[in-house]
Design a protein around this motif. Structure first.
Motif, PDB file in Angstrom:
ATOM      1  N   LEU A  53     -22.401  73.001 118.749  1.00  0.00           N
ATOM      2  CA  LEU A  53     -20.986  73.392 118.719  1.00  0.00           C
ATOM      3  C   LEU A  53     -20.826  74.896 118.527  1.00  0.00           C
ATOM      4  N   ILE A  54     -21.527  75.464 117.562  1.00  0.00           N
ATOM      5  CA  ILE A  54     -21.380  76.887 117.269  1.00  0.00           C
ATOM      6  C   ILE A  54     -21.901  77.748 118.412  1.00  0.00           C
ATOM      7  N   SER A  55     -22.993  77.306 119.066  1.00  0.00           N
ATOM      8  CA  SER A  55     -23.531  78.097 120.172  1.00  0.00           C
ATOM      9  C   SER A  55     -22.574  78.111 121.361  1.00  0.00           C
ATOM     10  N   LYS A  56     -21.840  77.011 121.548  1.00  0.00           N
ATOM     11  CA  LYS A  56     -20.855  76.976 122.635  1.00  0.00           C
ATOM     12  C   LYS A  56     -19.704  77.939 122.375  1.00  0.00           C
ATOM     13  N   TYR A  91     -23.891  89.679 113.091  1.00  0.00           N
ATOM     14  CA  TYR A  91     -22.605  88.992 113.015  1.00  0.00           C
ATOM     15  C   TYR A  91     -22.716  87.546 113.474  1.00  0.00           C
ATOM     16  N   ALA A  92     -23.414  87.335 114.596  1.00  0.00           N
ATOM     17  CA  ALA A  92     -23.573  85.979 115.114  1.00  0.00           C
ATOM     18  C   ALA A  92     -24.411  85.136 114.162  1.00  0.00           C
ATOM     19  N   GLY A  93     -25.481  85.729 113.629  1.00  0.00           N
ATOM     20  CA  GLY A  93     -26.305  85.011 112.663  1.00  0.00           C
ATOM     21  C   GLY A  93     -25.535  84.672 111.400  1.00  0.00           C
ATOM     22  N   GLY A  94     -24.704  85.598 110.949  1.00  0.00           N
ATOM     23  CA  GLY A  94     -23.868  85.330 109.773  1.00  0.00           C
ATOM     24  C   GLY A  94     -22.917  84.171 110.010  1.00  0.00           C
ATOM     25  N   ALA A  95     -22.286  84.162 111.183  1.00  0.00           N
ATOM     26  CA  ALA A  95     -21.388  83.063 111.530  1.00  0.00           C
ATOM     27  C   ALA A  95     -22.147  81.737 111.594  1.00  0.00           C
ATOM     28  N   GLY A  96     -23.364  81.776 112.149  1.00  0.00           N
ATOM     29  CA  GLY A  96     -24.175  80.569 112.230  1.00  0.00           C
ATOM     30  C   GLY A  96     -24.559  80.038 110.858  1.00  0.00           C
ATOM     31  N   ILE A  97     -24.906  80.933 109.948  1.00  0.00           N
ATOM     32  CA  ILE A  97     -25.277  80.518 108.590  1.00  0.00           C
ATOM     33  C   ILE A  97     -24.080  79.902 107.876  1.00  0.00           C
ATOM     34  N   ILE A 133     -31.115  76.210 116.664  1.00  0.00           N
ATOM     35  CA  ILE A 133     -29.889  76.805 117.197  1.00  0.00           C
ATOM     36  C   ILE A 133     -29.580  78.109 116.482  1.00  0.00           C
ATOM     37  N   LEU A 134     -29.831  78.151 115.187  1.00  0.00           N
ATOM     38  CA  LEU A 134     -29.594  79.372 114.420  1.00  0.00           C
ATOM     39  C   LEU A 134     -30.492  80.509 114.908  1.00  0.00           C
ATOM     40  N   ILE A 135     -31.757  80.193 115.201  1.00  0.00           N
ATOM     41  CA  ILE A 135     -32.658  81.206 115.772  1.00  0.00           C
ATOM     42  C   ILE A 135     -32.122  81.685 117.116  1.00  0.00           C
ATOM     43  N   ALA A 136     -31.623  80.741 117.930  1.00  0.00           N
ATOM     44  CA  ALA A 136     -31.061  81.103 119.236  1.00  0.00           C
ATOM     45  C   ALA A 136     -29.840  82.001 119.084  1.00  0.00           C
ATOM     46  N   ILE A 137     -29.009  81.719 118.088  1.00  0.00           N
ATOM     47  CA  ILE A 137     -27.805  82.526 117.856  1.00  0.00           C
ATOM     48  C   ILE A 137     -28.180  83.948 117.435  1.00  0.00           C
ATOM     49  N   ILE A 138     -29.136  84.063 116.531  1.00  0.00           N
ATOM     50  CA  ILE A 138     -29.558  85.385 116.062  1.00  0.00           C
ATOM     51  C   ILE A 138     -30.172  86.202 117.203  1.00  0.00           C
ATOM     52  N   SER A 139     -30.889  85.517 118.102  1.00  0.00           N
ATOM     53  CA  SER A 139     -31.535  86.212 119.226  1.00  0.00           C
ATOM     54  C   SER A 139     -30.631  86.325 120.450  1.00  0.00           C
ATOM     55  N   LEU A 140     -29.353  86.048 120.277  1.00  0.00           N
ATOM     56  CA  LEU A 140     -28.392  86.042 121.392  1.00  0.00           C
ATOM     57  C   LEU A 140     -28.454  87.275 122.286  1.00  0.00           C
ATOM     58  N   PRO A 141     -28.518  88.506 121.742  1.00  0.00           N
ATOM     59  CA  PRO A 141     -28.469  89.678 122.638  1.00  0.00           C
ATOM     60  C   PRO A 141     -29.800  90.044 123.288  1.00  0.00           C
ATOM     61  N   ALA A 179     -37.022  61.438 115.938  1.00  0.00           N
ATOM     62  CA  ALA A 179     -36.043  62.457 116.320  1.00  0.00           C
ATOM     63  C   ALA A 179     -36.187  63.732 115.496  1.00  0.00           C
ATOM     64  N   ILE A 180     -36.609  63.599 114.252  1.00  0.00           N
ATOM     65  CA  ILE A 180     -36.868  64.785 113.429  1.00  0.00           C
ATOM     66  C   ILE A 180     -37.966  65.634 114.076  1.00  0.00           C
ATOM     67  N   GLY A 181     -38.980  64.983 114.608  1.00  0.00           N
ATOM     68  CA  GLY A 181     -40.057  65.688 115.292  1.00  0.00           C
ATOM     69  C   GLY A 181     -39.562  66.449 116.509  1.00  0.00           C
ATOM     70  N   ALA A 182     -38.577  65.864 117.215  1.00  0.00           N
ATOM     71  CA  ALA A 182     -37.983  66.560 118.366  1.00  0.00           C
ATOM     72  C   ALA A 182     -37.299  67.844 117.914  1.00  0.00           C
ATOM     73  N   GLY A 183     -36.618  67.767 116.773  1.00  0.00           N
ATOM     74  CA  GLY A 183     -35.974  68.961 116.228  1.00  0.00           C
ATOM     75  C   GLY A 183     -36.980  70.016 115.823  1.00  0.00           C
ATOM     76  N   ILE A 184     -38.086  69.600 115.212  1.00  0.00           N
ATOM     77  CA  ILE A 184     -39.140  70.539 114.808  1.00  0.00           C
ATOM     78  C   ILE A 184     -39.747  71.215 116.033  1.00  0.00           C
ATOM     79  N   ALA A 185     -39.968  70.432 117.101  1.00  0.00           N
ATOM     80  CA  ALA A 185     -40.524  71.001 118.340  1.00  0.00           C
ATOM     81  C   ALA A 185     -39.589  72.062 118.910  1.00  0.00           C
ATOM     82  N   TYR A 186     -38.293  71.824 118.799  1.00  0.00           N
ATOM     83  CA  TYR A 186     -37.323  72.792 119.315  1.00  0.00           C
ATOM     84  C   TYR A 186     -37.322  74.072 118.477  1.00  0.00           C
ATOM     85  N   ILE A 187     -37.532  73.923 117.181  1.00  0.00           N
ATOM     86  CA  ILE A 187     -37.660  75.100 116.315  1.00  0.00           C
ATOM     87  C   ILE A 187     -38.871  75.929 116.744  1.00  0.00           C
TER      88      ILE A 187
END
Length: 208
Positions: A53-56, A91-97, A133-141, A179-187
């Motif tokens: 949601l936040i990344s969108k 700023y984006a990372g702050g919003a994500g946190i 997703i938080l890592i993706a938000i911080i690395s947005l630019p 499903a937790i493992g899927a999330g870890i793989a994405y991290i």
């Protein structure tokens, strides 16, 4: 002019990057469905949607900053481009946190309200998946900064290497932790991708 601006290579590498990106976006669903069935897939999809949601919300920023970076780098204002990229990350990372902290306290209630009590188990999966997703938000630019610097070939190779690593770890992690493992793989995917991008930007600036 087309040859000088390397438009064709830009289009080719960007299309390859988008195609490879679909692997990290969809492979987890396929593996979960094969190993655990439709019920787990349904819960995992909810977790992904909530986490995204936040990344969108910040996607328009991604579209807007590339032309700004391109203008700055074209006029040899690379330090200004890096300064803007850093501010956007902060700023984006702050919003994500902030969003993540809110979800920690209100996540179970919001999932129950939106999807029903049967899907509250998506809460724990979302907490893990959102870290990626938080890592993706911080690395947005980072990607717009690389593309505007003429490093589009490396945006593709970074994507390829991170995806290969993701493909190596995703199946065993899902097999062990569902499903937790899927999330870890994405991290792991986003963390490795971010390191590759930062390394390439550092080497490019060092050469320059």
């Amino acid at each position: 002019l087309i040859k000088e601006l390397k438009i064709f290579s830009f289009i080719i590498y960007k299309n390859f990057s988008v195609s490879i990106r679909m692997i990290s976006r969809q492979l987890d669903i396929v593996i979960l469905g094969k190993l655990y069935g439709a019920e787990v897939v349904g819960i995992y999809r909810i977790a992904k949607e909530v986490a995204n949601l936040i990344s969108k919300l910040i996607d328009p920023i991604y579209q807007a900053i590339y032309p700004a970076f391109a203008r700055l780098i074209a006029t040899n204002k690379k330090e200004d481009a890096k300064s803007i990229a850093l501010k956007i990350s902060l700023y984006a990372g702050g919003a994500g946190i902030v969003f993540y902290m809110m979800f920690i306290f209100l996540g179970e209630w919001s999932i129950s309200l939106a999807f029903g009590n049967d899907f509250v188990s998506a809460y724990g999966i979302t907490l893990v998946y959102f870290i990626a997703i938080l890592i993706a938000i911080i690395s947005l630019p980072l990607v717009p900064l690389m593309d505007s610097s003429g490093l589009v070939k490396y945006t593709f190779t970074n994507q390829l290497l991170a995806t290969i690593l993701y493909m190596i770890v995703v199946y065993p992690l899902i097999n062990m932790y569902s499903a937790i493992g899927a999330g870890i793989a994405y991290i792991i995917y986003y963390f490795s991708w971010s390191l590759l991008v930062l390394n390439r930007i550092y080497r490019y600036n060092k050469i320059q």
